[in-house]
Motif scaffolding. Structure first.
Motif, short mmCIF file in Angstrom:
data_model
loop_
_atom_site.label_atom_id
_atom_site.label_comp_id
_atom_site.label_asym_id
_atom_site.label_seq_id
_atom_site.Cartn_x
_atom_site.Cartn_y
_atom_site.Cartn_z
N SER A 22 -1.47 -3.53 17.94
CA SER A 22 -2.17 -4.74 17.50
C SER A 22 -3.23 -4.42 16.45
N TRP A 23 -4.01 -3.36 16.70
CA TRP A 23 -5.05 -2.98 15.74
C TRP A 23 -4.44 -2.42 14.46
N THR A 24 -3.32 -1.73 14.58
CA THR A 24 -2.66 -1.20 13.38
C THR A 24 -2.21 -2.34 12.46
N VAL A 25 -1.61 -3.37 13.06
CA VAL A 25 -1.18 -4.53 12.27
C VAL A 25 -2.38 -5.22 11.64
N TYR A 26 -3.45 -5.39 12.43
CA TYR A 26 -4.65 -6.05 11.89
C TYR A 26 -5.24 -5.27 10.72
N LEU A 27 -5.39 -3.95 10.90
CA LEU A 27 -6.00 -3.12 9.84
C LEU A 27 -5.14 -3.13 8.58
N TRP A 28 -3.83 -3.12 8.74
CA TRP A 28 -2.96 -3.17 7.57
C TRP A 28 -3.12 -4.49 6.82
N GLU A 29 -3.14 -5.60 7.57
CA GLU A 29 -3.33 -6.90 6.94
C GLU A 29 -4.72 -7.03 6.32
N ALA A 30 -5.72 -6.44 6.97
CA ALA A 30 -7.08 -6.47 6.41
C ALA A 30 -7.13 -5.67 5.12
N TYR A 31 -6.40 -4.56 5.07
CA TYR A 31 -6.36 -3.76 3.85
C TYR A 31 -5.70 -4.53 2.70
N LEU A 32 -4.61 -5.23 2.99
CA LEU A 32 -3.94 -6.04 1.97
C LEU A 32 -4.85 -7.15 1.48
N SER A 33 -5.60 -7.77 2.40
CA SER A 33 -6.54 -8.82 2.01
C SER A 33 -7.67 -8.26 1.16
N TYR A 34 -8.11 -7.06 1.50
CA TYR A 34 -9.16 -6.40 0.70
C TYR A 34 -8.68 -6.18 -0.73
N ARG A 35 -7.45 -5.72 -0.89
CA ARG A 35 -6.90 -5.52 -2.24
C ARG A 35 -6.85 -6.85 -3.00
N GLN A 36 -6.49 -7.92 -2.27
CA GLN A 36 -6.42 -9.22 -2.93
C GLN A 36 -7.81 -9.71 -3.35
N ARG A 37 -8.82 -9.43 -2.51
CA ARG A 37 -10.19 -9.84 -2.87
C ARG A 37 -10.67 -9.09 -4.11
N ARG A 38 -10.27 -7.85 -4.27
CA ARG A 38 -10.62 -7.10 -5.48
C ARG A 38 -10.06 -7.80 -6.71
N ILE A 39 -8.85 -8.33 -6.59
CA ILE A 39 -8.25 -9.07 -7.71
C ILE A 39 -9.02 -10.35 -7.98
N TYR A 40 -9.41 -11.04 -6.91
CA TYR A 40 -10.19 -12.26 -7.09
C TYR A 40 -11.50 -11.98 -7.84
N ARG A 41 -12.14 -10.86 -7.49
CA ARG A 41 -13.44 -10.55 -8.10
C ARG A 41 -13.29 -10.08 -9.55
N SER A 42 -12.24 -9.35 -9.84
CA SER A 42 -12.10 -8.74 -11.17
C SER A 42 -11.44 -9.66 -12.20
N THR A 43 -10.68 -10.64 -11.71
CA THR A 43 -9.97 -11.53 -12.64
C THR A 43 -10.84 -12.74 -12.93
#
Length: 315
Positions: A22-43
């Motif tokens: 459960s935590w592995t799935v959550y951390l992976w999804e959190a990492y993907l969301s973090y990458r997306q937030r970087r795009i939101y901030r930089s674009t």
């Protein structure tokens, strides 16, 4: 540490394996969301591919909105995962089951009435989930959605809607759960097949009746009046052999200024639902339920205005 886990009884190994997954799935999804937030901030500029369909102001509103939603999703997801973990580790489920047994015992029902105890347990669990999720829902509605101009709800309407949703959910969930538990109880060695068939059938029934009998408990559905829009929709449906039978407008503007549309139905009975926020010159919110005045007798104002005054980006 791995050896210590392997030395545990099998049931505890399964428990920690499920928790770790459960935590592995959550951390992976959190990492993907973090990458997306970087795009939101930089674009900060409209991408070239969207230059012809989106202006700079709309893009900036959408970017900031999605950034706030992503940040909120991270913290709410972290809370939810932590809460679930603590409930499992601290024995919250056995505790709630014991409380349920105490409550049914006070009603004269012994341990042999496990279905009744299960229904009490389910009610208490959903109550707990509703109360712990309420602050997050309030923040999402009255802070994030309000900040970006989407929220149309008052606090009173929000609470009333939440109570109504809880009651309707219990009216559906408790009878279905009691029948499912009874099937499991008498199903013997093949109970899982009977349980699967039952849940599949219930799912089909709920999908069939939801839009006609459940959704109208929360929103007003009005048939789209005859006109150019309805004619265009019907023409498009015929061109792709879509078996359209009715087109509705749902009163979504009393909750949010977001726009949306969907279709539902089985086989040759498909229906399309448009949110009233999609329509600029038509609103189903008239108290008498009648469409706007005909074009040959125009009102003094040029066009009817939609109910929602606040307007964010078109998301």
């Amino acid at each position: 540490m791995i050896q210590a886990i392997l030395d545990l009884p099998v049931e505890q190994q399964i428990f920690y394996a499920v928790l770790g997954f459960s935590w592995t799935v959550y951390l992976w999804e959190a990492y993907l969301s973090y990458r997306q937030r970087r795009i939101y901030r930089s674009t900060s500029h409209v991408p070239q591919e969207l230059g012809n369909i989106m202006d700079t102001e709309t893009f900036e509103k959408s970017r900031l909105y999605q950034l706030d939603k992503s940040n909120f999703g991270f913290w709410s997801g972290l809370y939810s995962e932590t809460e679930g973990t603590l409930i499992l580790l601290l024995g919250g489920i056995p505790l709630l089951w014991g409380i349920s047994g105490t409550m049914t015992a006070r009603c004269g029902l012994g341990p042999e009435y496990e279905i009744s105890q299960s229904l009490v347990f389910l009610t208490l669990a959903t109550l707990f989930s509703a109360f712990t999720g309420l602050p997050w829902s309030i923040y999402n509605t009255f802070v994030i959605e309000e900040k970006h101009g989407f929220n149309q709800q008052t606090l009173g309407f929000f609470i009333k809607d939440a109570v109504k949703k809880f009651i309707v959910t219990q009216c559906i969930l408790l009878p279905v759960t009691s029948l499912l538990l009874y099937i499991i109880k008498i199903g013997g060695d093949y109970f899982f097949i009977y349980a699967w068939l039952f849940t599949f059938g219930v799912s089909l029934v709920l999908v069939t009746i939801y839009a006609d009998y459940i959704a109208p408990l929360f929103d007003k559905f009005t048939p789209l009046p005859e006109g150019e829009l309805k004619a265009d929709i019907e023409t498009m449906a015929k061109s792709i052999s879509f078996p359209l039978t009715k087109v509705y407008v749902v009163e979504g503007s009393k909750r949010s200024s977001h726009s949306n549309a969907y279709f539902y139905g089985f086989f040759k009975n498909k229906r399309i639902v448009l949110f009233d926020t999609l329509l600029e010159d038509y609103s189903p919110l008239n108290k008498d339920g009648e469409p706007e005045q005909a074009e040959d007798n125009p009102p003094s104002d040029a066009k009817a205005k939609p109910k929602n005054k606040k307007q964010g980006c078109n998301n």
